[in-house]
Design an enzyme around this catalytic site. Structure first.
Site, PDB file in Angstrom:
ATOM      1  N   SER A 178       0.986  -1.168   0.110  1.00  0.00           N
ATOM      2  CA  SER A 178       0.050   0.131   0.060  1.00  0.00           C
ATOM      3  C   SER A 178       0.781   1.167   0.189  1.00  0.00           C
ATOM      4  CB  SER A 178      -0.788  -0.123   1.354  1.00  0.00           C
ATOM      5  OG  SER A 178      -1.676  -1.113   1.206  1.00  0.00           O
ATOM      6  N   CYS A 179       0.426   2.236  -0.268  1.00  0.00           N
ATOM      7  CA  CYS A 179       0.958   3.729  -0.388  1.00  0.00           C
ATOM      8  C   CYS A 179       1.318   3.893   1.023  1.00  0.00           C
ATOM      9  CB  CYS A 179      -0.280   4.623  -0.921  1.00  0.00           C
ATOM     10  SG  CYS A 179       0.611   6.139  -1.237  1.00  0.00           S
ATOM     11  N   PRO A 180       2.515   4.399   1.152  1.00  0.00           N
ATOM     12  CA  PRO A 180       3.760   4.989   0.150  1.00  0.00           C
ATOM     13  C   PRO A 180       4.701   3.758  -0.487  1.00  0.00           C
ATOM     14  CG  PRO A 180       4.300   5.625   2.201  1.00  0.00           C
ATOM     15  CD  PRO A 180       3.261   4.732   2.404  1.00  0.00           C
ATOM     16  N   MET A 181       4.372   2.493   0.105  1.00  0.00           N
ATOM     17  CA  MET A 181       5.632   1.517  -0.007  1.00  0.00           C
ATOM     18  C   MET A 181       5.780   1.411  -1.664  1.00  0.00           C
ATOM     19  SD  MET A 181       7.083   1.093   2.757  1.00  0.00           S
ATOM     20  CE  MET A 181       8.043  -0.156   2.105  1.00  0.00           C
TER      21      MET A 181
ATOM     22  N   ASP B 293      -1.929  -1.534  -5.927  1.00  0.00           N
ATOM     23  CA  ASP B 293      -2.308  -0.196  -5.249  1.00  0.00           C
ATOM     24  C   ASP B 293      -2.721   0.832  -6.178  1.00  0.00           C
ATOM     25  OD1 ASP B 293      -2.851   1.549  -3.221  1.00  0.00           O
ATOM     26  OD2 ASP B 293      -1.154   2.368  -3.260  1.00  0.00           O
TER      27      ASP B 293
END
Length: 80
Positions: A18-21, A45
């Site tokens: 998921s954001c920001p990964m 995502d």
């Protein structure tokens, strides 16, 4: 550019993240390739589809496009 004819120099599997990964992992992966090489990012995502083009522009990379696949998508960029 025909996304089906791209042969990436490096593929990053960011599926399930998921954001920001996905963006953070993309930044690290870009450092592993040389200027002019192509990075393929596999993701799930939906936010990444919006984030990647702008990030590429800000960082000086060429955004090549997004291709939907079965249950995930592929983002292509060329390192600036």
């Amino acid at each position: 550019m025909d996304l089906n004819s791209i042969t990436p120099d490096l593929t990053l599997d960011a599926k399930g993240l998921s954001c920001p990964m996905p963006l953070l992992k993309t930044k690290k992966a870009v450092n592993q390739i040389s200027s002019g090489q192509i990075l393929e990012i596999l993701g799930t995502d939906p936010g990444s589809k919006n984030d990647m083009p702008g990030w590429c522009e800000r960082e000086g990379h060429e955004f090549l496009g997004i291709k939907d696949d079965d249950g995930f998508f592929r983002v292509y960029l060329k390192k600036g």
